[in-house]
Design an enzyme around this catalytic site. Structure first.
Site: not given
Length: 189
Positions: A111-113, A131
């Site tokens: 996923g993002h970050n 994250s």
């Protein structure tokens, strides 16, 4: 304009977006798509990899879901391998980061970050919500699931199908189950 390093091999039907940087001696497998990304040297993408697509970022509104713009990139270090049909989302504001010498199996979702530390190995179908931070030299079993906004310290092994809901602060072996727990607790259970 994109930059492709010396001795890189780009297979059939690959799509490379504007501003992408691909390091020397990389190999990008057939039908992969790469956008919003910087790849180090000797990175290998197997067929169907998707890197740099928007993460799952939405705000809740009475009128429906509102898409949160994804502005970051994916930064992948040297000597990484990304398995077939794995997806690595671009960061929302900051970047998604994969350190040097990381190996990721097929069908994983990053996923993002998310940040994945040096020398970590991830088996097939593992999923990391946004994250999540994974330390150095971790081993992640297949079909494991990681909650978002948690941190996993260095030298953690998570066995297959574990659901990791909380941060892990002690190196060691954590076994399957919901939620994941230390191997000693799991055996006792």
């Amino acid at each position: 304009e994109s930059v492709i390093g010396d001795d890189a091999l780009i297979d059939a039907n690959v799509v490379i977006g504007p501003g992408v940087q691909i390091g020397e001696a990389c190999r990008i497998g057939a039908t992969a798509t790469v956008s919003h990304a910087i790849l180090g040297a000797r990175v290998r993408f197997y067929p169907g990899v998707r890197v740099g697509q928007d993460g799952f970022g939405f705000a809740i509104d009475p009128s429906g879901h509102i898409k949160v713009p994804q502005l970051g990139r994916v930064i992948i270090g040297d000597d990484c391998e990304i398995g077939a049909n794995t997806c690595i989302d671009r960061g929302a504001i900051d970047n998604t980061r994969i350190a040097d010498n990381v190996i990721i199996d097929n069908l994983c979702q990053i996923g993002h970050n998310v940040e994945i530390g040096y020398g970590t190995a991830i088996a097939g179908a593992a999923t990391f919500a946004g994250s999540t931070k994974i330390g150095k030299y971790c081993i992640i079993g297949g079909a494991s699931v990681f909650n978002g906004h948690i941190e996993i310290c260095d030298q953690v092994t998570v066995t297959g199908m574990a659901m990791v809901m909380r941060s892990i602060t002690e190196p060691g072996l954590y076994s399957s189950g919901i939620p994941a727990q230390s191997n000693k607790e799991w055996r006792k259970t």
